[in-house]
Scaffold this motif. Structure first.
Motif, PDB file in Angstrom:
ATOM      1  N   ALA A   9     -78.780  -3.877 -40.164  1.00 24.37           N
ATOM      2  CA  ALA A   9     -80.055  -3.176 -40.221  1.00 24.37           C
ATOM      3  C   ALA A   9     -80.358  -2.528 -38.874  1.00 24.37           C
ATOM      4  CB  ALA A   9     -81.175  -4.149 -40.595  1.00 24.37           C
ATOM      5  N   GLU A  10     -81.062  -1.429 -38.913  1.00 23.04           N
ATOM      6  CA  GLU A  10     -81.454  -0.726 -37.693  1.00 23.04           C
ATOM      7  C   GLU A  10     -82.204  -1.659 -36.747  1.00 23.04           C
ATOM      8  OE1 GLU A  10     -82.064   3.089 -35.504  1.00 23.04           O
ATOM      9  OE2 GLU A  10     -80.914   2.672 -37.324  1.00 23.04           O
ATOM     10  N   GLY A  11     -81.827  -1.639 -35.461  1.00 23.22           N
ATOM     11  CA  GLY A  11     -82.572  -2.415 -34.481  1.00 23.22           C
ATOM     12  C   GLY A  11     -81.715  -3.369 -33.680  1.00 23.22           C
ATOM     13  N   VAL A  12     -82.384  -4.349 -33.062  1.00 25.20           N
ATOM     14  CA  VAL A  12     -81.746  -5.302 -32.148  1.00 25.20           C
ATOM     15  C   VAL A  12     -81.416  -6.584 -32.910  1.00 25.20           C
ATOM     16  CG1 VAL A  12     -81.966  -6.533 -29.964  1.00 25.20           C
ATOM     17  CG2 VAL A  12     -83.158  -4.359 -30.295  1.00 25.20           C
ATOM     18  N   HIS A  13     -80.225  -7.111 -32.650  1.00 26.63           N
ATOM     19  CA  HIS A  13     -79.783  -8.338 -33.310  1.00 26.63           C
ATOM     20  C   HIS A  13     -79.236  -9.313 -32.281  1.00 26.63           C
ATOM     21  CE1 HIS A  13     -79.674  -6.533 -37.467  1.00 26.63           C
ATOM     22  NE2 HIS A  13     -79.597  -5.434 -36.737  1.00 26.63           N
ATOM     23  N   THR A  14     -79.334 -10.588 -32.582  1.00 25.67           N
ATOM     24  CA  THR A  14     -78.651 -11.619 -31.804  1.00 25.67           C
ATOM     25  C   THR A  14     -77.821 -12.463 -32.759  1.00 25.67           C
ATOM     26  OG1 THR A  14     -80.547 -13.119 -31.967  1.00 25.67           O
ATOM     27  CG2 THR A  14     -80.397 -11.740 -29.989  1.00 25.67           C
ATOM     28  N   LEU A  15     -76.674 -12.905 -32.263  1.00 29.78           N
ATOM     29  CA  LEU A  15     -75.746 -13.675 -33.082  1.00 29.78           C
ATOM     30  C   LEU A  15     -75.199 -14.818 -32.248  1.00 29.78           C
ATOM     31  CD1 LEU A  15     -74.126 -13.898 -35.759  1.00 29.78           C
ATOM     32  CD2 LEU A  15     -72.385 -12.450 -34.683  1.00 29.78           C
ATOM     33  N   LYS A  16     -75.314 -16.039 -32.778  1.00 32.08           N
ATOM     34  CA  LYS A  16     -74.765 -17.211 -32.082  1.00 32.08           C
ATOM     35  C   LYS A  16     -73.277 -17.277 -32.364  1.00 32.08           C
ATOM     36  CE  LYS A  16     -74.810 -21.121 -29.805  1.00 32.08           C
ATOM     37  NZ  LYS A  16     -73.327 -21.245 -29.682  1.00 32.08           N
ATOM     38  N   LEU A  17     -72.480 -17.117 -31.323  1.00 38.38           N
ATOM     39  CA  LEU A  17     -71.041 -17.236 -31.447  1.00 38.38           C
ATOM     40  C   LEU A  17     -70.609 -18.634 -31.004  1.00 38.38           C
ATOM     41  CD1 LEU A  17     -69.914 -13.756 -30.034  1.00 38.38           C
ATOM     42  CD2 LEU A  17     -70.610 -14.374 -32.351  1.00 38.38           C
ATOM     43  N   VAL A  21     -74.511 -16.539 -27.002  1.00 36.06           N
ATOM     44  CA  VAL A  21     -75.356 -15.766 -27.909  1.00 36.06           C
ATOM     45  C   VAL A  21     -75.143 -14.298 -27.561  1.00 36.06           C
ATOM     46  CG1 VAL A  21     -77.711 -15.233 -28.640  1.00 36.06           C
ATOM     47  CG2 VAL A  21     -77.044 -17.612 -28.162  1.00 36.06           C
ATOM     48  N   LEU A  22     -74.709 -13.524 -28.533  1.00 31.47           N
ATOM     49  CA  LEU A  22     -74.379 -12.120 -28.331  1.00 31.47           C
ATOM     50  C   LEU A  22     -75.500 -11.247 -28.884  1.00 31.47           C
ATOM     51  CD1 LEU A  22     -71.739 -10.663 -27.252  1.00 31.47           C
ATOM     52  CD2 LEU A  22     -71.297 -10.117 -29.646  1.00 31.47           C
ATOM     53  N   ARG A  23     -75.913 -10.265 -28.090  1.00 32.00           N
ATOM     54  CA  ARG A  23     -76.906  -9.307 -28.578  1.00 32.00           C
ATOM     55  C   ARG A  23     -76.218  -7.974 -28.843  1.00 32.00           C
ATOM     56  NH1 ARG A  23     -82.582  -8.204 -25.492  1.00 32.00           N
ATOM     57  NH2 ARG A  23     -81.286  -7.023 -24.030  1.00 32.00           N
ATOM     58  N   TYR A  24     -76.658  -7.301 -29.919  1.00 29.55           N
ATOM     59  CA  TYR A  24     -76.130  -5.976 -30.230  1.00 29.55           C
ATOM     60  C   TYR A  24     -77.216  -5.130 -30.866  1.00 29.55           C
ATOM     61  CZ  TYR A  24     -75.479  -7.612 -35.117  1.00 29.55           C
ATOM     62  OH  TYR A  24     -75.665  -8.098 -36.391  1.00 29.55           O
ATOM     63  N   HIS A  25     -76.984  -3.820 -30.878  1.00 28.55           N
ATOM     64  CA  HIS A  25     -77.986  -2.857 -31.323  1.00 28.55           C
ATOM     65  C   HIS A  25     -77.375  -1.948 -32.389  1.00 28.55           C
ATOM     66  CE1 HIS A  25     -80.460  -3.730 -27.658  1.00 28.55           C
ATOM     67  NE2 HIS A  25     -79.269  -4.117 -27.250  1.00 28.55           N
ATOM     68  N   VAL A  26     -78.098  -1.730 -33.478  1.00 30.62           N
ATOM     69  CA  VAL A  26     -77.610  -0.901 -34.579  1.00 30.62           C
ATOM     70  C   VAL A  26     -78.469   0.348 -34.696  1.00 30.62           C
ATOM     71  CG1 VAL A  26     -77.140  -0.784 -37.056  1.00 30.62           C
ATOM     72  CG2 VAL A  26     -76.781  -2.939 -35.817  1.00 30.62           C
ATOM     73  N   HIS A  27     -77.801   1.506 -34.727  1.00 33.11           N
ATOM     74  CA  HIS A  27     -78.489   2.787 -34.884  1.00 33.11           C
ATOM     75  C   HIS A  27     -77.621   3.720 -35.722  1.00 33.11           C
ATOM     76  CE1 HIS A  27     -81.582   1.829 -31.915  1.00 33.11           C
ATOM     77  NE2 HIS A  27     -80.611   1.372 -31.133  1.00 33.11           N
TER      78      HIS A  27
END
Length: 296
Positions: A9-17, A21-27
């Protein structure tokens, strides 16, 4: 193509690896393309390409140790290509698509080619943007030659001594402030014609953010490589992108990658340095988008 949902989804995400914790951005919308920034240690924002987001769902990764992603316990050491590749694999495994494209810029290109060799299963294609097949002394000698030619071309510029001092400071970087200062200081050598639009590039320089990452493994050994033999075994679609005037990962290396990798395509941005996505954004976006949609 309609906007994606969940992890895309559009926006900022965090994912526990497994270890951070990895942050990424979807556009954007369209086929999914992960973008890994350079440095190591440069924050992701400089790599955003709105022109490309009209064609692709861009997933801009904040690698471990940078921005909003957590640091390793061994920070500033331990950020190897193997670690970054493993994190990419864990992120890709969470995305609701079968395959993705991977775009790596500069050091991110080093990571992308490593990932393509060692973990190609979920990749549809790879964009090696300002990358090189080798680091170490051979790469360093070419950088020194290119920087020397840059200095000779701009010998009369009053800003030149500060730029050269920034290059000279790189081996002594030891904290975040020094990393930011060096990254901003070398920008004039990293674009094709910095002085043609100095206000714009000064603004870009001031916006750069960075974290000091040593480029060494957890035992303090340099994470150097020679990928030539491995790259010759790649069987993925690959696009190599380079700016004609790049001083750090220039045309010499792009042409070598193009020859090494079976079936690779080459896009030379004639009026760009290291930041072709900003210097020639339309041409860059058209070339990358055409490659990605062609791979489908």
């Amino acid at each position: 193509m309609a906007p994606l949902h969940g992890p895309l989804a559009e926006g900022v995400h965090t994912l526990k690896l497994s270890d951070v914790v990895l942050r990424y951005h979807v556009h954007g919308t369209g086929p999914v393309c992960l973008a890994h920034p350079g440095g190591p240690g440069i924050d992701w924002e400089y790599l955003r390409v709105p022109e490309l987001e009209r064609h692709l769902t861009m997933v801009y990764v904040e690698p471990a140790g940078t921005g909003g992603s957590t640091r390793l316990s061994t920070h500033p050491h331990g950020y190897t290509r193997e670690l970054y590749s493993r994190h990419l694999a864990e992120l890709i495994a969470q995305l609701p698509v079968d395959r993705v494209h991977l775009l790596g810029h500069s050091h991110g290109g080093f990571v992308a080619q490593y990932h393509a060799v060692h973990r190609p299963e979920r990749l549809a294609g790879v964009v090696l943007y300002e990358s090189a097949p080798v680091t170490g002394a051979e790469h360093g000698e070419e950088v020194a030659r290119q920087v020397g030619e840059f200095a000779a071309r701009h010998a009369g510029r009053p800003e030149l001594p500060a730029v050269m001092a920034a290059f000279g400071s790189v081996p002594a970087i030891g904290d975040d402030a020094a990393m930011v200062a060096a990254a901003r200081g070398i920008v004039p050598a990293y674009v094709a014609d910095y002085w043609a639009d100095q206000p714009r590039w000064n603004q870009f320089r001031q916006a750069l953010r960075a974290t000091y990452i040593s480029g060494r493994d957890e035992h303090g050994r340099p994470d150097l490589f020679d990928d030539r033999e491995a790259l010759a075994t790649l069987r993925l679609p690959v696009l190599v992108v380079v700016g004609r005037h790049d001083v750090v990962c220039g045309v010499r290396w792009a042409e070598e990658l193009h020859k090494l990798i079976p079936g690779a395509r080459l896009l030379v941005l004639e009026h760009s340095g290291h930041f072709g996505h900003l210097e020639e954004p339309d041409l860059f976006a058209r070339g990358v988008a055409a490659f990605v949609t062609g791979c489908r």
